[in-house]
Design a protein around this motif. Sequence first.
Motif, PDB file in Angstrom:
ATOM      1  N   GLU A  10       0.818  -1.225   0.000  1.00  0.00           N
ATOM      2  CA  GLU A  10       0.000   0.000   0.000  1.00  0.00           C
ATOM      3  C   GLU A  10       0.854   1.279   0.000  1.00  0.00           C
ATOM      4  OE1 GLU A  10      -2.190  -0.694   3.587  1.00  0.00           O
ATOM      5  OE2 GLU A  10      -0.671   0.261   4.826  1.00  0.00           O
ATOM      6  N   ASP A  11       2.148   1.135   0.248  1.00  0.00           N
ATOM      7  CA  ASP A  11       3.034   2.312   0.247  1.00  0.00           C
ATOM      8  C   ASP A  11       3.358   2.790  -1.172  1.00  0.00           C
ATOM      9  OD1 ASP A  11       3.180   2.152   3.017  1.00  0.00           O
ATOM     10  OD2 ASP A  11       4.990   0.903   2.978  1.00  0.00           O
ATOM     11  N   VAL A  12       3.139   1.923  -2.166  1.00  0.00           N
ATOM     12  CA  VAL A  12       3.484   2.256  -3.559  1.00  0.00           C
ATOM     13  C   VAL A  12       2.217   2.147  -4.408  1.00  0.00           C
ATOM     14  CG1 VAL A  12       5.160   1.900  -5.395  1.00  0.00           C
ATOM     15  CG2 VAL A  12       5.639   1.004  -3.117  1.00  0.00           C
ATOM     16  N   SER A  13       1.609   3.267  -4.700  1.00  0.00           N
ATOM     17  CA  SER A  13       0.375   3.255  -5.491  1.00  0.00           C
ATOM     18  C   SER A  13       0.688   2.891  -6.935  1.00  0.00           C
ATOM     19  CB  SER A  13      -0.269   4.655  -5.469  1.00  0.00           C
ATOM     20  OG  SER A  13      -0.452   5.084  -4.155  1.00  0.00           O
ATOM     21  N   GLU A  14      -0.330   2.452  -7.662  1.00  0.00           N
ATOM     22  CA  GLU A  14      -0.140   2.130  -9.080  1.00  0.00           C
ATOM     23  C   GLU A  14       0.369   3.346  -9.831  1.00  0.00           C
ATOM     24  OE1 GLU A  14      -3.502  -1.286  -9.859  1.00  0.00           O
ATOM     25  OE2 GLU A  14      -2.895   0.047 -11.487  1.00  0.00           O
ATOM     26  N   GLY A  15       1.393   3.113 -10.647  1.00  0.00           N
ATOM     27  CA  GLY A  15       1.963   4.212 -11.439  1.00  0.00           C
ATOM     28  C   GLY A  15       2.937   5.071 -10.666  1.00  0.00           C
ATOM     29  N   GLU A  16       3.276   4.637  -9.451  1.00  0.00           N
ATOM     30  CA  GLU A  16       4.183   5.428  -8.615  1.00  0.00           C
ATOM     31  C   GLU A  16       5.472   4.661  -8.339  1.00  0.00           C
ATOM     32  OE1 GLU A  16       3.564   8.531  -7.468  1.00  0.00           O
ATOM     33  OE2 GLU A  16       1.632   8.557  -8.505  1.00  0.00           O
ATOM     34  N   ALA A  17       6.469   5.419  -7.865  1.00  0.00           N
ATOM     35  CA  ALA A  17       7.753   4.838  -7.468  1.00  0.00           C
ATOM     36  C   ALA A  17       8.069   5.321  -6.060  1.00  0.00           C
ATOM     37  CB  ALA A  17       8.854   5.271  -8.432  1.00  0.00           C
ATOM     38  N   LEU A  18       8.835   4.503  -5.338  1.00  0.00           N
ATOM     39  CA  LEU A  18       9.175   4.833  -3.956  1.00  0.00           C
ATOM     40  C   LEU A  18      10.660   4.566  -3.728  1.00  0.00           C
ATOM     41  CD1 LEU A  18       8.093   5.553  -1.062  1.00  0.00           C
ATOM     42  CD2 LEU A  18       7.856   3.069  -0.718  1.00  0.00           C
ATOM     43  N   ILE A  27      17.425   1.917  -3.411  1.00  0.00           N
ATOM     44  CA  ILE A  27      16.727   1.297  -4.533  1.00  0.00           C
ATOM     45  C   ILE A  27      15.411   2.042  -4.751  1.00  0.00           C
ATOM     46  CG2 ILE A  27      17.749  -0.964  -4.047  1.00  0.00           C
ATOM     47  CD1 ILE A  27      14.944  -1.852  -3.055  1.00  0.00           C
ATOM     48  N   ALA A  28      14.833   1.810  -5.927  1.00  0.00           N
ATOM     49  CA  ALA A  28      13.510   2.358  -6.218  1.00  0.00           C
ATOM     50  C   ALA A  28      12.571   1.189  -6.464  1.00  0.00           C
ATOM     51  CB  ALA A  28      13.552   3.266  -7.436  1.00  0.00           C
ATOM     52  N   VAL A  29      11.398   1.252  -5.856  1.00  0.00           N
ATOM     53  CA  VAL A  29      10.370   0.228  -6.035  1.00  0.00           C
ATOM     54  C   VAL A  29       9.238   0.861  -6.845  1.00  0.00           C
ATOM     55  CG1 VAL A  29       8.660  -1.182  -4.811  1.00  0.00           C
ATOM     56  CG2 VAL A  29      10.987  -0.993  -3.917  1.00  0.00           C
ATOM     57  N   TYR A  30       8.766   0.131  -7.856  1.00  0.00           N
ATOM     58  CA  TYR A  30       7.766   0.659  -8.788  1.00  0.00           C
ATOM     59  C   TYR A  30       6.522  -0.222  -8.793  1.00  0.00           C
ATOM     60  CZ  TYR A  30      12.206   2.431 -10.670  1.00  0.00           C
ATOM     61  OH  TYR A  30      13.450   2.985 -10.816  1.00  0.00           O
ATOM     62  N   PHE A  54       9.130  10.169 -13.512  1.00  0.00           N
ATOM     63  CA  PHE A  54       7.780   9.893 -13.995  1.00  0.00           C
ATOM     64  C   PHE A  54       7.725   8.458 -14.517  1.00  0.00           C
ATOM     65  CE2 PHE A  54       8.440  14.483 -14.829  1.00  0.00           C
ATOM     66  CZ  PHE A  54       7.526  14.960 -13.901  1.00  0.00           C
ATOM     67  N   LEU A  55       6.766   7.690 -14.011  1.00  0.00           N
ATOM     68  CA  LEU A  55       6.619   6.290 -14.402  1.00  0.00           C
ATOM     69  C   LEU A  55       5.418   6.159 -15.327  1.00  0.00           C
ATOM     70  CD1 LEU A  55       7.550   3.342 -13.946  1.00  0.00           C
ATOM     71  CD2 LEU A  55       5.964   3.260 -12.003  1.00  0.00           C
ATOM     72  N   GLU A  56       5.683   5.638 -16.531  1.00  0.00           N
ATOM     73  CA  GLU A  56       4.584   5.461 -17.478  1.00  0.00           C
ATOM     74  C   GLU A  56       4.836   4.197 -18.288  1.00  0.00           C
ATOM     75  OE1 GLU A  56       3.815   8.894 -19.853  1.00  0.00           O
ATOM     76  OE2 GLU A  56       2.195   7.933 -20.938  1.00  0.00           O
ATOM     77  N   ASP A  57       3.856   3.307 -18.308  1.00  0.00           N
ATOM     78  CA  ASP A  57       3.962   2.046 -19.068  1.00  0.00           C
ATOM     79  C   ASP A  57       5.242   1.283 -18.745  1.00  0.00           C
ATOM     80  OD1 ASP A  57       1.533   2.577 -20.276  1.00  0.00           O
ATOM     81  OD2 ASP A  57       2.468   3.603 -21.969  1.00  0.00           O
ATOM     82  N   GLY A  58       5.624   1.267 -17.488  1.00  0.00           N
ATOM     83  CA  GLY A  58       6.793   0.492 -17.079  1.00  0.00           C
ATOM     84  C   GLY A  58       8.120   1.152 -17.397  1.00  0.00           C
ATOM     85  N   VAL A  59       8.084   2.417 -17.785  1.00  0.00           N
ATOM     86  CA  VAL A  59       9.312   3.154 -18.095  1.00  0.00           C
ATOM     87  C   VAL A  59       9.430   4.331 -17.129  1.00  0.00           C
ATOM     88  CG1 VAL A  59      10.491   4.575 -19.827  1.00  0.00           C
ATOM     89  CG2 VAL A  59       9.311   2.477 -20.509  1.00  0.00           C
ATOM     90  N   ILE A  60      10.594   4.418 -16.475  1.00  0.00           N
ATOM     91  CA  ILE A  60      10.828   5.527 -15.557  1.00  0.00           C
ATOM     92  C   ILE A  60      11.644   6.600 -16.274  1.00  0.00           C
ATOM     93  CG2 ILE A  60      12.895   4.468 -14.521  1.00  0.00           C
ATOM     94  CD1 ILE A  60      10.299   6.571 -12.581  1.00  0.00           C
ATOM     95  N   GLU A  61      11.198   7.834 -16.148  1.00  0.00           N
ATOM     96  CA  GLU A  61      11.883   8.958 -16.791  1.00  0.00           C
ATOM     97  C   GLU A  61      12.581   9.786 -15.726  1.00  0.00           C
ATOM     98  OE1 GLU A  61      10.900  12.167 -20.240  1.00  0.00           O
ATOM     99  OE2 GLU A  61       9.368  11.866 -18.718  1.00  0.00           O
TER     100      GLU A  61
END
Length: 108
Positions: A10-18, A27-30, A54-61
């Motif tokens: 629950e700490d990482v919403s859909e489309g988000e990174a932590l 590390i970053a969790v997506y 920015f995380l979109e379609d499995g790609v982090i920018e």
Amino acid sequence: MAFEKVCNLEDVSEGEALQIEAFEEAIAVYNVGGQIFATQDRCTHGDWSLADGFLEDGVIECTLHWGKFCVRTGRVKAPPACDPLTIYPVEVRGGEIFVDYEAGKVGE
Ligand code: FES
């Protein structure tokens, strides 16, 4: 294999990174459509947190120079970044996210 709990699902919403600072390097969790992935947090192009990107379609920018990486494979998707990310095995058990930091490997 030594999976360690890094956060709750629950700490990482859909489309988000932590960003997680539980290991030698952050590390970053997506969360990509409910699937969880983990990579090194620091961009391979510079000293910048990908979890702030920015995380979109499995790609982090990356927000410093807009390099892009696939969070599943670590592969570079857009310059100026040219080196892939280290990726880490992830398990989700009972609403908790575990990462095997020692089993991290450089992506494709
Ligand atoms: Fe990430 Fe330059 S620091 S693209």
